[in-house]
Design a protein around this motif. Structure first.
Motif, PDB file in Angstrom:
ATOM      1  N   TYR A 303       0.841  -1.579  -0.729  1.00  0.00           N
ATOM      2  CA  TYR A 303       0.150  -0.177   0.035  1.00  0.00           C
ATOM      3  C   TYR A 303       0.860   1.477  -0.159  1.00  0.00           C
ATOM      4  N   ILE A 304       2.103   1.468   1.272  1.00  0.00           N
ATOM      5  CA  ILE A 304       2.730   2.779   1.046  1.00  0.00           C
ATOM      6  C   ILE A 304       3.540   2.717  -0.223  1.00  0.00           C
ATOM      7  N   LYS A 305       3.809   1.716  -1.150  1.00  0.00           N
ATOM      8  CA  LYS A 305       4.594   1.861  -2.811  1.00  0.00           C
ATOM      9  C   LYS A 305       3.659   1.849  -3.055  1.00  0.00           C
ATOM     10  N   GLN A 306       2.213   1.578  -3.205  1.00  0.00           N
ATOM     11  CA  GLN A 306       1.410   2.156  -4.848  1.00  0.00           C
ATOM     12  C   GLN A 306       1.210   3.379  -4.330  1.00  0.00           C
ATOM     13  N   GLY A 307       1.168   3.752  -3.224  1.00  0.00           N
ATOM     14  CA  GLY A 307       0.930   5.018  -2.725  1.00  0.00           C
ATOM     15  C   GLY A 307      -0.277   5.095  -2.531  1.00  0.00           C
TER      16      GLY A 307
END
Length: 345
Positions: A303-307
């Motif tokens: 989730y963090i990496k995909q923004g």
């Protein structure tokens, strides 16, 4: 022979009643050898990189007659709390020099940790290390466990988060949105309300300081009532929420920051709502759920990496800024997760 180096520390000078002051803490300098003393088996010597300022620490600044879930700080000794550390020396089989970890450490430049079971090794170093004081650390686990495990959310439910721009609240709101819930948060400034709506994607948000009647405010934002309340504040806010819960609503009690500095905590008057509405209200600690940490990372890192989840930090530079940063939590000075940079590796 390893040479001694100076070790700056934040110590607690006086036990606190009422509002903590910077003068209750003191910066002192001692010295430390960067080698584990003979005979210390299963210990690690660490360089502290980031320290986390957390509201629960306020309780540890008061001398408690009855034990709580964490002991009081010792006067004249370095305070301690969550942080991100780099291992400089180890007699523990799980740690070697150069390893990174997060967990309990001292409010000082270097710490000898004789119970490394309080640390969790950092495997994912492709995200900011400071995140392990927040979204990838204790606040992240708190948000995850409180929302998914304690509240059992369902798509389309109405979710209210107080202290919503803080370390935990900002994550809860985003989890709720990803789940397909309707989410409103409250915070204490226009800047924070804008953050909730524009950066964290809350459906709506309000400044509780501008609401003379919290019950009326909640009725405005939740005309059909609240299914899930993520409780960070307590006091008058909890009282108003109880009147606005829906039948079989759930309240996860994470913190009650409005009460921590009061000599006499405020009473909550609307508890009878729990009966008629069959409300389930449950307190919890992040530590109860650390066994879910790998599962949590598996979910949150993509989730963090995909923004899809963003995280806002309030970063103070230098160990000297520790006392100001900690006290600032109780006046809402911080915007986002408050942390202190001791060293950048």
């Amino acid at each position: 022979m390893a040479d001694e180096v100076r070790n700056k520390q934040v110590i607690l000078k006086n036990y606190v009643s009422g509002f903590p002051k910077e003068s209750d803490m003191e910066i002192v300098t001692s010295s430390i050898r960067l080698k584990i003393p003979e005979g210390n088996k299963d210990a690690v010597l660490v360089k502290n990189l980031y320290l986390s300022c957390d509201p629960y620490m306020r309780g540890r600044m008061t001398k408690r007659d009855t034990p709580t879930f964490v002991p009081s700080f010792e006067l004249g000794k370095p305070m301690n709390g969550y942080g991100v550390v780099k291992v400089l020396d180890s007699t523990h089989p799980n740690y070697k020099k150069g390893d990174l970890a997060w967990g309990f450490t001292g409010w000082e430049e270097y710490s000898l940790i004789t119970s490394p079971q309080l640390l969790i090794k950092i495997e994912h170093t492709d995200l900011p290390l400071s995140y392990y004081t927040g979204i990838l650390g204790m606040p992240g686990v708190t948000a995850y466990a409180g929302f998914y495990e304690v509240c059992s959310p369902k798509k389309g439910e109405f979710v209210y988060v107080s202290a919503a721009s803080g370390a935990v609240g900002q994550i809860v709101g985003q989890f709720a949105k990803l789940m397909g819930c309707y989410v409103v948060g409250s915070a204490g400034s226009k800047e924070k309300v804008d953050l909730l709506k524009n950066k964290f994607g809350f459906d709506d948000a309000f400044n509780y300081k501008e609401e003379p009647d919290l019950d009326a405010a909640l009725k405005r934002y939740f005309p059909e009532g609240i299914d899930i309340y993520f409780e960070n504040v307590g006091g008058k806010m909890l009282d108003a929420v109880l009147l606005n819960m829906r039948i079989r609503g759930r309240i996860a009690v994470c913190g009650m920051i409005s009460q921590y500095n009061l000599e006499n905590p405020e009473g909550v008057h609307n508890l009878a709502s729990i009966i008629a509405k069959r409300i389930r209200m449950e307190g919890f600690l992040a530590g109860d759920f650390y066994h879910l940490y790998p599962k949590f990372l598996e979910m949150v890192i993509p989730y963090i990496k995909q923004g899809k989840i963003v995280y806002v930090e309030d970063v103070a530079e230098g160990l000297e800024s520790g006392p100001t940063s900690l006290i600032g939590l109780f006046t809402g000075r911080n915007v986002g997760k408050q942390l202190v940079v001791v060293a950048r590796e």
